[in-house]
Design an enzyme around this catalytic site. Structure first.
Site, mmCIF file in Angstrom:
data_model
loop_
_atom_site.group_PDB
_atom_site.id
_atom_site.type_symbol
_atom_site.label_atom_id
_atom_site.label_comp_id
_atom_site.label_asym_id
_atom_site.label_seq_id
_atom_site.Cartn_x
_atom_site.Cartn_y
_atom_site.Cartn_z
ATOM 1 N N ASN A 95 5.217 12.206 15.357
ATOM 2 C CA ASN A 95 4.363 13.072 14.528
ATOM 3 C C ASN A 95 5.179 14.051 13.688
ATOM 4 O OD1 ASN A 95 2.173 11.776 15.554
ATOM 5 N ND2 ASN A 95 1.515 13.426 16.908
ATOM 6 N N HIS A 96 6.347 14.501 14.227
ATOM 7 C CA HIS A 96 7.207 15.388 13.436
ATOM 8 C C HIS A 96 7.662 14.662 12.173
ATOM 9 C CE1 HIS A 96 8.587 17.208 17.564
ATOM 10 N NE2 HIS A 96 7.360 17.580 17.231
ATOM 11 N N VAL A 97 8.062 13.397 12.350
ATOM 12 C CA VAL A 97 8.583 12.618 11.216
ATOM 13 C C VAL A 97 7.463 12.357 10.196
ATOM 14 C CG1 VAL A 97 9.653 10.416 10.556
ATOM 15 C CG2 VAL A 97 10.367 11.579 12.646
ATOM 16 N N ASP A 108 9.108 5.597 5.631
ATOM 17 C CA ASP A 108 7.762 5.729 6.189
ATOM 18 C C ASP A 108 7.613 4.939 7.491
ATOM 19 O OD1 ASP A 108 5.095 6.402 6.293
ATOM 20 O OD2 ASP A 108 4.778 6.021 4.170
ATOM 21 N N SER A 127 0.122 6.231 19.473
ATOM 22 C CA SER A 127 -1.165 6.808 19.872
ATOM 23 C C SER A 127 -2.201 6.630 18.768
ATOM 24 C CB SER A 127 -0.992 8.299 20.169
ATOM 25 O OG SER A 127 -0.690 8.986 18.962
ATOM 26 N N ASP A 161 -0.670 9.698 4.579
ATOM 27 C CA ASP A 161 -0.300 8.772 3.498
ATOM 28 C C ASP A 161 -1.149 9.033 2.253
ATOM 29 O OD1 ASP A 161 1.649 7.486 4.919
ATOM 30 O OD2 ASP A 161 0.480 5.680 5.341
HETATM 31 C C1 LIG Z 1 17.326 -2.191 -10.774
HETATM 32 C C2 LIG Z 1 16.060 -2.135 -10.084
HETATM 33 C C3 LIG Z 1 16.220 -1.539 -8.775
HETATM 34 C C4 LIG Z 1 14.962 -1.536 -8.080
HETATM 35 C C5 LIG Z 1 15.216 -1.479 -6.645
HETATM 36 C C6 LIG Z 1 13.994 -1.344 -5.874
HETATM 37 C C7 LIG Z 1 13.317 -2.624 -5.696
HETATM 38 C C8 LIG Z 1 12.461 -2.507 -4.531
HETATM 39 C C9 LIG Z 1 11.703 -3.712 -4.384
HETATM 40 C C10 LIG Z 1 11.212 -4.002 -3.254
HETATM 41 C C11 LIG Z 1 11.448 -3.165 -2.055
HETATM 42 C C12 LIG Z 1 10.432 -3.452 -1.087
HETATM 43 C C13 LIG Z 1 10.708 -2.596 0.096
HETATM 44 C C14 LIG Z 1 9.489 -2.495 0.839
HETATM 45 C C15 LIG Z 1 9.737 -1.951 2.178
HETATM 46 C C16 LIG Z 1 8.491 -1.433 2.699
HETATM 47 C C17 LIG Z 1 8.436 -1.544 4.148
HETATM 48 C C18 LIG Z 1 7.029 -1.367 4.547
HETATM 49 O O1 LIG Z 1 6.101 -1.654 3.872
HETATM 50 O O2 LIG Z 1 6.875 -0.860 5.779
HETATM 51 C C19 LIG Z 1 5.613 -0.325 6.049
HETATM 52 C C20 LIG Z 1 5.771 1.141 5.883
HETATM 53 C C21 LIG Z 1 5.212 1.926 7.016
HETATM 54 O O3 LIG Z 1 3.838 1.768 7.072
HETATM 55 P P1 LIG Z 1 3.020 2.520 8.182
HETATM 56 O O4 LIG Z 1 3.331 3.977 8.114
HETATM 57 O O5 LIG Z 1 1.621 2.088 8.067
HETATM 58 O O6 LIG Z 1 3.590 1.852 9.532
HETATM 59 P P2 LIG Z 1 4.503 2.427 10.694
HETATM 60 O O7 LIG Z 1 5.523 1.393 11.054
HETATM 61 O O8 LIG Z 1 5.006 3.778 10.418
HETATM 62 O O9 LIG Z 1 3.557 2.435 11.989
HETATM 63 C C22 LIG Z 1 2.226 2.781 12.039
HETATM 64 C C23 LIG Z 1 1.827 2.726 13.513
HETATM 65 O O10 LIG Z 1 2.764 3.417 14.330
HETATM 66 C C24 LIG Z 1 2.103 4.303 15.243
HETATM 67 N N1 LIG Z 1 2.391 5.710 14.882
HETATM 68 C C25 LIG Z 1 2.852 6.053 13.654
HETATM 69 C C26 LIG Z 1 3.107 7.371 13.362
HETATM 70 C C27 LIG Z 1 2.882 8.346 14.333
HETATM 71 N N2 LIG Z 1 3.117 9.644 14.071
HETATM 72 N N3 LIG Z 1 2.425 8.004 15.544
HETATM 73 C C28 LIG Z 1 2.170 6.692 15.841
HETATM 74 O O11 LIG Z 1 1.746 6.409 16.975
HETATM 75 C C29 LIG Z 1 0.639 3.965 15.133
HETATM 76 O O12 LIG Z 1 0.352 2.955 16.041
HETATM 77 C C30 LIG Z 1 0.517 3.444 13.714
HETATM 78 O O13 LIG Z 1 -0.553 2.572 13.535
HETATM 79 O O14 LIG Z 1 5.174 1.488 4.651
HETATM 80 C C31 LIG Z 1 5.972 2.024 3.777
HETATM 81 O O15 LIG Z 1 7.137 2.138 3.987
HETATM 82 C C32 LIG Z 1 5.304 2.511 2.550
HETATM 83 C C33 LIG Z 1 5.843 1.792 1.410
HETATM 84 C C34 LIG Z 1 6.874 2.542 0.695
HETATM 85 C C35 LIG Z 1 7.673 1.634 -0.121
HETATM 86 C C36 LIG Z 1 8.463 2.404 -1.073
HETATM 87 C C37 LIG Z 1 9.665 1.634 -1.403
HETATM 88 C C38 LIG Z 1 10.214 2.176 -2.608
HETATM 89 C C39 LIG Z 1 11.048 1.144 -3.249
HETATM 90 C C40 LIG Z 1 11.571 1.285 -4.398
HETATM 91 C C41 LIG Z 1 11.428 2.473 -5.220
HETATM 92 C C42 LIG Z 1 12.721 2.836 -5.801
HETATM 93 C C43 LIG Z 1 12.631 3.023 -7.234
HETATM 94 C C44 LIG Z 1 13.957 3.266 -7.792
HETATM 95 C C45 LIG Z 1 14.008 2.793 -9.163
HETATM 96 C C46 LIG Z 1 15.321 3.089 -9.714
HETATM 97 C C47 LIG Z 1 15.619 2.215 -10.821
HETATM 98 C C48 LIG Z 1 17.047 2.120 -11.082
HETATM 99 O O1 LIG Z 2 -3.534 1.047 1.371
HETATM 100 P P1 LIG Z 2 -3.489 -0.163 2.203
HETATM 101 O O2 LIG Z 2 -2.228 -0.945 2.081
HETATM 102 O O3 LIG Z 2 -4.685 -0.974 2.081
HETATM 103 O O4 LIG Z 2 -3.565 0.365 3.724
HETATM 104 C C1 LIG Z 2 -2.454 0.846 4.472
HETATM 105 C C2 LIG Z 2 -2.734 0.559 5.918
HETATM 106 O O5 LIG Z 2 -2.513 -0.806 6.098
HETATM 107 C C3 LIG Z 2 -1.799 1.245 6.856
HETATM 108 O O6 LIG Z 2 -2.149 0.935 8.186
HETATM 109 C C4 LIG Z 2 -1.845 2.748 6.677
HETATM 110 O O7 LIG Z 2 -0.949 3.373 7.562
HETATM 111 C C5 LIG Z 2 -1.498 3.133 5.279
HETATM 112 O O8 LIG Z 2 -1.838 4.480 5.096
HETATM 113 C C6 LIG Z 2 -2.091 2.272 4.187
HETATM 114 O O9 LIG Z 2 -2.870 2.880 3.316
HETATM 115 MG MG LIG Z 3 4.581 5.356 9.072
#
Ligand SMILES: CCCCCCCC/C=C\CCCCCCCC(=O)OC[C@H](COP(=O)(O)OP(=O)(O)OC[C@H]1O[C@@H](n2ccc(N)nc2=O)[C@H](O)[C@@H]1O)OC(=O)CCCCCCC/C=C\CCCCCCCC
Ligand SMILES: O=P([O-])([O-])O[C@@H]1[C@@H](O)[C@H](O)[C@@H](O)[C@H](O)[C@@H]1O
Ligand SMILES: [Mg+2]
Length: 205
Positions: free
Chosen positions: A29-31, A66, A80, A91
């Site tokens: 939760n901190h993260v 994330d 949890s 989010d």
């Molecule tokens: C020259 C061009 C260069 C361009 C380079 C960039 C190209 C990038 C192209 C593709 C990259 C794709 C990367 C994608 C990775 C994404 C990974 C992903 O989707 O993971 C999912 C995450 C997390 O989702 P969520 O939070 O739902 O899941 P969690 O695993 O955290 O778990 C949830 C469960 O856990 C428990 N829980 C959680 C928290 C808590 N406090 N308590 C708990 O108990 C609970 O059970 C929960 O249900 O989603 C993401 O990461 C979000 C997506 C973000 C992606 C951003 C990536 C950005 C990429 C590129 C941008 C750069 C641009 C730079 C451009 C510069 C150009 C030169």
């Molecule tokens: O937006 P979306 O990809 O339909 O739904 C996503 C859910 O799959 C994920 O479980 C949640 O943690 C994100 O906040 C998110 O929004």
């Molecule tokens: Mg997360």
């Protein structure tokens, strides 16, 4: 779409740092809270005033991390229902900050059709970005599933940040116009797609 493939990559990257943070006493939760706070600060300080290259790169790193909270929760056996709620709810704050900051930055563009169109597409996208996950959460509240669509969270963030980042590095502004237009259309299609899928499930009962 990207999220499905990205999760495996995120797991490989974040398992070691998550284990180290967990040993230091950091909790999931901190993260979650720290990640959202950083997202809001970076969006307001960099994206909104138009520093798109720095904003996209720094937000890309923070948003990619994330997965860290979920990884810590799983490693420590502390996953949890409240954590899942907090993660998904915050989010929405992060998404609002990123897309709100981008729309704000469009107001500083020279007056003309491009600025007008970007503001319209940006506002439609902001509604779409909030409605897509709401449709899924509401479906789940009815006991249905709606994990479908071409504009899931990772897709939305990657498209917006890559387009803004590349434009910030000097590429054509057309990239942002195409990205925002696509996001306005793709989020609307995803809401429709989810609604059809949920209708079919609920009718079949
Ligand atoms: C020259 C061009 C260069 C361009 C380079 C960039 C190209 C990038 C192209 C593709 C990259 C794709 C990367 C994608 C990775 C994404 C990974 C992903 O989707 O993971 C999912 C995450 C997390 O989702 P969520 O939070 O739902 O899941 P969690 O695993 O955290 O778990 C949830 C469960 O856990 C428990 N829980 C959680 C928290 C808590 N406090 N308590 C708990 O108990 C609970 O059970 C929960 O249900 O989603 C993401 O990461 C979000 C997506 C973000 C992606 C951003 C990536 C950005 C990429 C590129 C941008 C750069 C641009 C730079 C451009 C510069 C150009 C030169
Ligand atoms: O937006 P979306 O990809 O339909 O739904 C996503 C859910 O799959 C994920 O479980 C949640 O943690 C994100 O906040 C998110 O929004
Ligand atoms: Mg997360």
């Amino acid at each position: 779409m990207l999220g499905t493939h990205g999760r495996g990559l995120a797991k490989r990257v974040f398992t070691a740092p998550a284990r180290a943070l967990a040993r230091m006493g950091v909790r999931a939760n901190h993260v979650t809270i720290a990640g959202t706070t950083l997202t809001v600060i970076l969006s307001a300080a960099l994206l909104a005033p138009g520093y798109w290259a720095a904003g996209a790169i720094s937000l890309g790193v923070v948003l990619f991390a994330d997965s860290l909270d979920g990884t810590i929760a799983r490693l420590t056996g502390e996953s949890s229902h409240f954590g899942a709620y907090l993660d998904a709810t915050l989010d929405r704050v992060g998404d609002g900050a990123v897309f709100g900051a981008l729309v704000f930055s469009f107001t500083n563009l020279p007056a003309g059709w491009m600025r007008t169109w970007l503001l319209i597409a940006g506002l439609i996208t902001m509604v779409g970005v909030a409605t897509v996950p709401y449709a899924k959460a509401r479906a789940e509240a009815e006991g249905a599933h709606a994990s479908v669509g071409i504009a899931e969270r990772t897709d939305r963030l990657v498209i917006a940040l890559v387009a803004a980042g590349l434009t910030g590095f000097g590429l054509s502004m057309w990239l942002v116009v195409i990205a925002m237009t696509w996001l306005a259309i793709a989020t609307a299609i995803t809401v429709f797609h989810r609604t059809v899928v949920v209708y079919q499930q609920l009718q079949a009962r």
